[in-house]
Design an enzyme around this catalytic site. Structure first.
Site, mmCIF file in Angstrom:
data_model
loop_
_atom_site.group_PDB
_atom_site.id
_atom_site.type_symbol
_atom_site.label_atom_id
_atom_site.label_comp_id
_atom_site.label_asym_id
_atom_site.label_seq_id
_atom_site.Cartn_x
_atom_site.Cartn_y
_atom_site.Cartn_z
ATOM 1 N N CYS A 97 -12.018 2.184 0.540
ATOM 2 C CA CYS A 97 -10.913 2.820 1.167
ATOM 3 C C CYS A 97 -10.211 1.941 2.190
ATOM 4 O O CYS A 97 -10.993 1.485 2.898
ATOM 5 C CB CYS A 97 -11.045 4.229 1.276
ATOM 6 S SG CYS A 97 -9.473 4.697 2.358
ATOM 7 N N THR A 98 -8.912 1.483 2.137
ATOM 8 C CA THR A 98 -8.495 0.672 3.045
ATOM 9 C C THR A 98 -8.636 1.249 4.809
ATOM 10 O O THR A 98 -8.515 0.244 5.464
ATOM 11 C CB THR A 98 -7.091 0.294 2.707
ATOM 12 O OG1 THR A 98 -6.189 1.446 2.392
ATOM 13 C CG2 THR A 98 -7.046 -0.532 1.544
ATOM 14 N N HIS A 99 -8.708 2.283 4.644
ATOM 15 C CA HIS A 99 -8.859 2.902 5.948
ATOM 16 C C HIS A 99 -10.174 2.794 6.685
ATOM 17 O O HIS A 99 -10.279 2.487 8.064
ATOM 18 C CB HIS A 99 -8.560 4.445 6.097
ATOM 19 C CG HIS A 99 -7.030 4.735 6.042
ATOM 20 N ND1 HIS A 99 -6.104 4.656 4.921
ATOM 21 C CD2 HIS A 99 -6.272 5.180 7.143
ATOM 22 C CE1 HIS A 99 -4.936 5.069 5.266
ATOM 23 N NE2 HIS A 99 -4.965 5.391 6.400
ATOM 24 N N CYS B 45 -4.167 -1.005 -2.122
ATOM 25 C CA CYS B 45 -4.210 0.291 -2.056
ATOM 26 C C CYS B 45 -5.161 0.553 -3.239
ATOM 27 O O CYS B 45 -4.977 0.329 -4.671
ATOM 28 C CB CYS B 45 -2.692 1.014 -2.545
ATOM 29 S SG CYS B 45 -2.699 2.492 -3.394
ATOM 30 N N ASN B 46 -6.294 1.444 -3.186
ATOM 31 C CA ASN B 46 -7.184 1.491 -4.081
ATOM 32 C C ASN B 46 -6.502 2.228 -5.180
ATOM 33 O O ASN B 46 -6.975 1.975 -6.310
ATOM 34 C CB ASN B 46 -8.312 2.479 -3.504
ATOM 35 C CG ASN B 46 -9.415 1.572 -2.848
ATOM 36 O OD1 ASN B 46 -10.134 0.932 -3.411
ATOM 37 N ND2 ASN B 46 -9.323 1.402 -1.452
ATOM 38 N N THR B 47 -5.792 3.354 -4.923
ATOM 39 C CA THR B 47 -5.290 4.105 -6.369
ATOM 40 C C THR B 47 -4.287 3.121 -7.156
ATOM 41 O O THR B 47 -4.660 3.279 -8.509
ATOM 42 C CB THR B 47 -4.325 5.354 -5.786
ATOM 43 O OG1 THR B 47 -5.011 6.277 -4.628
ATOM 44 C CG2 THR B 47 -4.128 6.157 -7.106
ATOM 45 N N TYR C 255 -0.929 8.258 -2.701
ATOM 46 C CA TYR C 255 -0.667 8.079 -4.077
ATOM 47 C C TYR C 255 -1.907 8.768 -4.756
ATOM 48 O O TYR C 255 -1.855 9.030 -6.193
ATOM 49 C CB TYR C 255 -0.604 6.531 -4.477
ATOM 50 C CG TYR C 255 0.388 5.648 -4.245
ATOM 51 C CD1 TYR C 255 1.629 6.133 -3.855
ATOM 52 C CD2 TYR C 255 0.288 4.328 -4.750
ATOM 53 C CE1 TYR C 255 2.754 5.273 -3.506
ATOM 54 C CE2 TYR C 255 1.482 3.612 -4.681
ATOM 55 C CZ TYR C 255 2.576 4.147 -4.116
ATOM 56 O OH TYR C 255 3.742 3.427 -3.963
ATOM 57 N N GLY C 256 -3.070 9.090 -4.004
ATOM 58 C CA GLY C 256 -4.035 9.692 -4.585
ATOM 59 C C GLY C 256 -3.895 10.920 -5.393
ATOM 60 O O GLY C 256 -4.930 11.073 -6.285
ATOM 61 N N GLU D 20 -6.834 7.570 11.121
ATOM 62 C CA GLU D 20 -5.541 7.681 11.701
ATOM 63 C C GLU D 20 -5.307 8.356 13.002
ATOM 64 O O GLU D 20 -4.254 8.181 13.810
ATOM 65 C CB GLU D 20 -4.380 8.562 10.791
ATOM 66 C CG GLU D 20 -4.523 7.574 9.571
ATOM 67 C CD GLU D 20 -3.464 7.796 8.330
ATOM 68 O OE1 GLU D 20 -2.706 8.937 8.547
ATOM 69 O OE2 GLU D 20 -2.911 6.949 7.512
ATOM 70 N N ASP E 294 0.754 -1.349 -0.083
ATOM 71 C CA ASP E 294 0.073 -0.003 0.013
ATOM 72 C C ASP E 294 0.892 1.407 0.056
ATOM 73 O O ASP E 294 1.990 1.034 0.240
ATOM 74 C CB ASP E 294 -0.769 0.137 1.222
ATOM 75 C CG ASP E 294 -1.814 1.198 1.264
ATOM 76 O OD1 ASP E 294 -2.281 1.739 0.122
ATOM 77 O OD2 ASP E 294 -2.211 1.696 2.196
ATOM 78 N N SER E 295 0.205 2.378 -0.321
ATOM 79 C CA SER E 295 1.227 3.622 -0.162
ATOM 80 C C SER E 295 1.474 3.773 1.242
ATOM 81 O O SER E 295 2.373 4.616 1.502
ATOM 82 C CB SER E 295 0.272 4.770 -0.682
ATOM 83 O OG SER E 295 -1.115 4.869 -0.078
#
Lengths: 272, 272
Positions: free
Chosen positions: B184-186, B73-75, B42-43, B152, B10-11
């Protein structure tokens, strides 16, 4: 005679609040703004990396013949300023020193609050700058990580922003600081709301405003101020696709953002 | 016999929610996680840049002999998956396709909501993936930029988080979606709160969970699953100072984050 520009850089869009103050204080000056949007944010990166990036950008701007460089980024100001000052042929102004100086000037109680990103607060850059000027100052700090995304979302005075501000600022307020330094270039957008939350007895210090004042003083002292009858031009460079910068940047500058050019630093020689 | 690891990247820290699901689904598997903390996010970067970064990281992990690569990572899933699939000698799993497939499976009304970062929503990657599987689906999307910093910050169920969720989700709720993809992974960290805000009639699709299921299915089909009596080891690599990754990552993995190694991709050969 050709007048040189003022160079300004930030990791992204935040430094535009500093540019805005410079445009207001010195409307006659040309400016070159560089937003390192390909590599934002700097706060999570190592000092060595940030120093290298700052050197690359400074080199880019110096080649475009600036007369002064504003490091409108707290992280870069905290770690790269000594290197840049040593290596560049023009005056270099960071955002930390002007804010710290102003805080020391206006505090009566000597109890000063500082808010910023997690990286800025962890670096203790403001605390050190304030203590250097006033060793008996009591500096209370608080990281406010959500303020940057709130400012970029344009939520600068809604219920979420106010509630967030209360959560972050309650402790500083209760500790009785009489001065609060907005130690992040995004925070001037939230200033009216923060002022409201802190109440009328707390003086807010806006690093962007103080930095613009310092720039003006240095250029005046060196006889480098452009005659004030002139009207400045403003150019913008970014290191990745400009779309996001333009959208958020126009919010920061009240719709006055001009043309934005994407450039690659890879093709440039660096100075550090 | 030596069993190879599952590679995940992931980023930054977000992909750890995908790792967490893989650890839960396949506790016997060794994993190698790469967080590109030097270049997060990355977005905001151009597709070319993200494809190059993804290639560098894939190359790093392939050299460490992985048997499958998860682009958590979605992007990167949205832009780099075709290139990685073409170039890598192992199966490559993104996070978009599994979530889209699950959404199509569970929706009754065909009215599907998708939330994600501004970049993911702008890319329309989920909408396209859903429409490919179910052309008559109605996809309603909403960018929720504050959800990542809230996760976060650890504000996953306080008043600010709830108020923010109401502001972001009200429209989707009123539009009557019966399925909501957490794109989104978050977002899995905010899932209980989001479920509460959306109400019991809306089915949440957690891309992390679906991705773990897909990984399990692919490895099983290829006979590459490690015997389930084993206990997996988990290694973590990051591209910049690990402090922030460790702090936030432990919150994501419930304190189970192991040793984190900082590596430089500059010393590695790339495959793209």
């Amino acid at each position: 005679m050709t007048w040189k520009s003022i160079g300004i850089f930030d990791s992204g869009v935040g430094g535009l609040t500093v540019l805005r103050e410079i445009m207001q204080t010195l409307p006659q000056e040309d400016t070159l703004y560089f937003g390192d949007t390909a590599r934002v944010p700097y706060g999570t990166k190592s000092p060595e990396t940030v120093i290298r990036y700052a050197g690359e950008i400074a080199s880019f701007l110096i080649k475009r013949d600036i007369k002064l460089l504003v490091v409108a980024c707290n992280t870069a100001s905290a770690v790269a300023l000594p290197t840049l000052k040593r290596q560049l042929p023009v005056p270099v102004v960071g955002v930390i020193e002007p804010g710290a100086r102003r805080a020391v000037e206006v505090t009566r109680s000597g109890r000063i609050g500082v808010i910023g990103t997690a990286g800025t607060i962890r670096s203790s850059a403001y605390s050190r700058a304030i203590k250097r000027l006033k060793p008996d100052a009591e500096v209370l700090t608080r990281a406010c990580p959500l303020f940057v995304p709130l400012a970029e979302e344009g939520w600068i005075d809604n219920q979420v922003a106010r509630l967030t501000a209360h959560m972050y600022l309650q402790e500083l307020k209760e500790a009785g600081v009489d001065t609060l330094v907005l130690g992040c270039t995004h925070y001037p957008l939230l200033k009216p709301m923060i002022a409201d939350v802190m109440g009328p007895d707390v003086m807010l210090v806006d690093s962007a405003e103080e930095t613009a004042r310092t720039v003006s003083a240095i250029l005046a002292a060196k006889g480098l101020l452009r005659p004030s009858a002139e009207k400045g031009n403003h150019n913008y460079y970014v290191s990745d696709i400009p779309a996001g910068f333009v959208r958020v940047g126009n919010r920061f500058l009240g719709g006055r953002l001009g043309d934005v050019f994407q450039v690659s630093l890879d093709d440039e020689e660096t100075i550090t």
